[in-house]
Write an enzyme that holds these catalytic residues in place. Structure first.
Site, mmCIF file in Angstrom:
data_model
loop_
_atom_site.group_PDB
_atom_site.id
_atom_site.type_symbol
_atom_site.label_atom_id
_atom_site.label_comp_id
_atom_site.label_asym_id
_atom_site.label_seq_id
_atom_site.Cartn_x
_atom_site.Cartn_y
_atom_site.Cartn_z
ATOM 1 N N GLU A 89 -9.044 -14.176 -9.324
ATOM 2 C CA GLU A 89 -9.830 -13.126 -10.335
ATOM 3 C C GLU A 89 -10.961 -13.824 -10.902
ATOM 4 O OE1 GLU A 89 -6.288 -12.017 -12.400
ATOM 5 O OE2 GLU A 89 -6.188 -10.067 -11.161
ATOM 6 N N TYR A 147 -17.156 0.862 14.945
ATOM 7 C CA TYR A 147 -18.257 0.440 14.268
ATOM 8 C C TYR A 147 -19.535 -0.190 14.898
ATOM 9 C CZ TYR A 147 -14.332 0.960 10.799
ATOM 10 O OH TYR A 147 -13.588 1.701 9.910
#
Ligand SMILES: [Zn+2]
Ligand SMILES: [Zn+2]
Length: 410
Positions: free
Chosen positions: A382, A307
């Site tokens: 969450e 990458y």
């Protein structure tokens, strides 16, 4: 228009998507169950999408139809891409969560949350498509953890038809200690390092350990090589241009009294800048050639470009910062003081089009969500997921709005 309320209304749904995706972690390019799940959700939302772009990747399109089309000088509509990765890791989950995965793999980097947040953003934008001009392209990409899905999806046209003009993506979790729960981490310019690997064979001539003069010792040559490679970063790279050369494997020899024929080394190079990356790749070769040549041996060298460095576009990032301040509050948008030496294949898209990659903090000591990425106990808070959806949706919305007005005054 502020899309935070729309995201908050969707919050339960986003959490539910995350939990369902959490239970089917798949690896690398091969993520068919995940892709089928995403496809079903997009179909329910009425979003046109193409499957199997980069083996298991999905490219969806939301066409805004508000007012006159936003078009540039040749009459083409502007398009912004929103990207999520899809893959999990080969880790046996030990979170104890009711919805923990049981298939031997785990979403231990938060890519389940990325997909859920992008589904949330997709739903918001689809529901508001009368309010913007131009298009939003949804890019669900496998194999971020390797071997790399971004390059493959780009080669299979993910950024074309319609052409993508800008891109936005995020990573949840605890990548930067500067970004707390619910905070947004942004960075101008070079934000994450390149991620390459290399192999070296140091070739000598084996002989009896008691008679080293009759051979060429690859172990002694390798010792010189390992030490000399460490001087690339310490003596040749400008100290403010972060880079790493690490040897992770060194293998050679079988017995105490035999000098072997060869030694193998495997390592990684990380660099924040492309010019430094290229310099290091070349200098490793010269150093290995010099040392082995001087000591009567030879070598083989193989360097694999992985990458590239991840570089955020300054102008896009400046605009996105304003968006993030509206969504998360100015006090919760953090300009990170230093880049990360980790790699991320979002960098491939950012090589092609301007955009930004940002962090969303989701560690929360009060809930014992403290474990690092790639840990068998990794989890995300969450309560921040709706924010991620709002940031992606609003980021796309604001960019399209701005690009449209620029074009209309041209
Ligand atoms: Zn990861
Ligand atoms: Zn990740």
């Amino acid at each position: 228009m502020n899309l935070t309320c729309s995201a908050k209304e969707l919050e339960k749904q986003i959490i539910n998507w995350r939990r369902e995706l959490h239970q089917c972690p798949e690896l690398g390019l091969d993520t068919p169950v995940t892709a089928a799940y995403l496809s079903q959700r997009l179909t329910e939302m009425g979003i046109e999408h193409r499957m199997k772009v980069g083996v298991s990747g999905i490219v969806g399109i939301i066409r805004g139809n508000g007012g006159n089309p936003c078009a540039d000088k040749v009459g083409r509509q502007k398009t912004i891409g929103l990207r999520s990765d899809m893959d999990g890791l080969a880790i046996i989950e030990e979170t104890g969560l009711a919805f923990a995965a049981t298939n031997g793999n785990m979403h231990a980097c938060g890519h389940d949350a990325h997909m859920a947040m992008l589904l949330g953003a997709a739903k918001i934008l689809q529901d508001h498509r009368e309010r913007f001009k131009g298009s939003v392209k949804l890019i669900f990409q496998p194999a971020e953890e390797g071997p790399g899905g971004a390059r493959l999806m780009i080669s299979e046209g993910a950024l074309e038809n319609p052409d993508v003009d800008a891109i936005l993506g995020l990573h949840i979790g605890i990548i930067s200690k500067e970004v707390d729960t619910g905070q947004v981490g942004i960075h101008y310019g070079n934000m994450m390092a390149s991620l390459d690997d290399f192999k070296i064979r140091v070739i000598g001539k084996g002989c009896h350990g008691a008679m080293p003069d009759t051979g060429v010792d690859p172990i002694v040559m390798s010792a010189q090589v390992v030490n000399a490679l460490q001087t690339i970063v310490s003596r040749e790279v400008r100290p403010t241009h972060s880079a790493v050369v690490s040897i992770g494997v060194i293998r050679g020899g079988r017995a105490f009294n035999i000098i072997p024929d060869e030694v193998e080394m495997i390592g990684t190079v990380r660099a924040i800048r492309s010019d430094v990356r290229e310099m290091i790749a070349a200098r490793i070769k010269e150093i290995v050639a010099g040392i082995t040549g001087a000591m009567g041996g030879s070598y083989e060298y193989h360097y694999t470009m992985g990458y590239p460095p991840l570089v955020n576009d300054a102008r896009f990032t400046r605009e996105f910062k304003k968006t993030a301040e509206r969504i998360a509050g100015a006090e919760n948008v953090v300009e990170m003081s230093e880049p990360s030496m980790g790699g991320e294949d979002m960098a491939h898209y950012l090589e092609k089009v301007p955009g930004t990659y940002f962090l969303l903090g989701s560690n929360n000591p009060a809930k014992n969500i403290i474990h690092p990425h790639h840990s068998s106990k990794f989890d995300v808070d969450e309560d921040v997921l709706y924010l991620g959806s709002a940031l992606l949706a609003q980021g796309a919305f604001d960019w399209l709005k701005k690009e449209a007005s620029v074009n209309m005054t041209e």
